[in-house]
Enzyme design. Structure first.
Site, PDB file in Angstrom:
ATOM      1  N   GLU A  50     -15.708  48.013  22.690  1.00  0.00           N
ATOM      2  CA  GLU A  50     -14.398  47.379  22.816  1.00  0.00           C
ATOM      3  C   GLU A  50     -13.571  48.297  23.702  1.00  0.00           C
ATOM      4  O   GLU A  50     -13.243  49.421  23.311  1.00  0.00           O
ATOM      5  CB  GLU A  50     -13.705  47.175  21.466  1.00  0.00           C
ATOM      6  N   ASP A  75     -10.374  54.023  23.874  1.00  0.00           N
ATOM      7  CA  ASP A  75      -8.963  53.952  24.259  1.00  0.00           C
ATOM      8  C   ASP A  75      -8.496  55.365  24.561  1.00  0.00           C
ATOM      9  O   ASP A  75      -9.010  56.326  23.973  1.00  0.00           O
ATOM     10  CB  ASP A  75      -8.122  53.336  23.129  1.00  0.00           C
ATOM     11  N   ASP A 124      -3.600  45.267  29.712  1.00  0.00           N
ATOM     12  CA  ASP A 124      -2.419  45.131  30.558  1.00  0.00           C
ATOM     13  C   ASP A 124      -2.848  44.370  31.817  1.00  0.00           C
ATOM     14  O   ASP A 124      -3.767  44.804  32.518  1.00  0.00           O
ATOM     15  CB  ASP A 124      -1.908  46.521  30.938  1.00  0.00           C
ATOM     16  N   LYS A 128       1.392  43.416  39.379  1.00  0.00           N
ATOM     17  CA  LYS A 128       1.801  43.789  40.737  1.00  0.00           C
ATOM     18  C   LYS A 128       0.567  44.079  41.589  1.00  0.00           C
ATOM     19  O   LYS A 128      -0.401  44.682  41.121  1.00  0.00           O
ATOM     20  CB  LYS A 128       2.709  45.017  40.694  1.00  0.00           C
ATOM     21  N   ASP A 160      -3.587  37.197  26.346  1.00  0.00           N
ATOM     22  CA  ASP A 160      -2.466  36.260  26.298  1.00  0.00           C
ATOM     23  C   ASP A 160      -1.923  35.998  27.689  1.00  0.00           C
ATOM     24  O   ASP A 160      -1.023  35.181  27.867  1.00  0.00           O
ATOM     25  CB  ASP A 160      -1.350  36.832  25.425  1.00  0.00           C
TER      26      ASP A 160
END
Length: 222
Positions: A50, A75, A124, A128, A160
């Site tokens: 993950e 992470d 994220d 941009k 999302d």
């Protein structure tokens, strides 16, 4: 989260047998577990990653569901995955590990064809243009994933962000990759895979409360 709580979690992570926190130099020079993750787990079960695991909800949930598979959450924020690591220890889940490192080092942390499946959960979107290189499904990242995945390995993207969903879908189609499933609103589709809807991350629950659609793509890289 206060600085005291972060420090407490960092210190506690250092005592957890299921947490690995190598320096960047250790990973890029010759990481000791590259190609030897099954030795870490003490078995030859298939491995799922993950990436950007946050609190590790998917890592832990999948480990509960599939005791004969190994799961690693990655992470850079160790204070986040502290919760998942602690839960795994409390529940005696020996098929779970967490690694604190940058996602771009994934191909240095794992050997060629060492991984069976990858989950990317709510990354994220880096909308941009100048942040394109940081999108976790950009071409450079896809090459890294392809390198460490087994020939029939799977990548799952749950987000999302309609932008991230569309960007990834278009990129995969342009490259001729095998898209196994794609939907822009998994909770409105009764055919969505159970693994996608059965587990909800901390942030996902917040998105759902405000009526935000959750998207999902499942694909293979060739």
């Amino acid at each position: 989260m206060g600085s005291k709580n972060k420090l407490k979690r960092f210190n506690e992570n250092a005592t957890f047998k299921n947490v690995i926190q190598p320096a960047r130099e250790e990973v890029v020079s010759h990481f000791k577990y590259q190609g030897k993750w099954n030795e870490f787990f003490g078995n030859d079960h298939p491995i799922t990653l993950e990436l950007g695991c946050g609190k590790g909800e998917y890592t832990v949930a999948l480990a509960r569901k599939y005791p004969n598979r190994n799961f690693i959450g990655i992470d850079i924020q160790g204070a986040r995955f502290w919760r998942g690591a602690k839960t795994a220890l409390e529940e005696g889940l020996n098929n779970v590990a967490f690694m604190r490192t940058q996602i771009e080092l994934v191909d240095a942390a794992f050997a060629e064809s060492e991984i069976q499946e990858i989950w990317i959960t709510f990354p994220d979107p880096q909308m941009k243009y100048k942040r394109t290189k940081h999108r976790m499904t950009n071409p450079e990242f896809l090459v890294k994933y392809q390198r460490i995945l087994q020939p029939n390995g799977i990548v799952n993207l749950k987000t999302d962000s309609e932008f991230m969903h569309g960007y990834t879908l278009g990129l995969l189609q342009g490259r001729g990759e095998e898209i196994l499933y794609a939907h822009h609103d998994v909770y409105s589709n009764t055919e969505s895979p159970d693994e996608v809807t059965a587990t909800q991350t901390f942030y996902e629950k917040q998105y759902l409360e405000i009526g935000k659609a959750i998207t999902y793509i499942k694909f293979r890289l060739h």
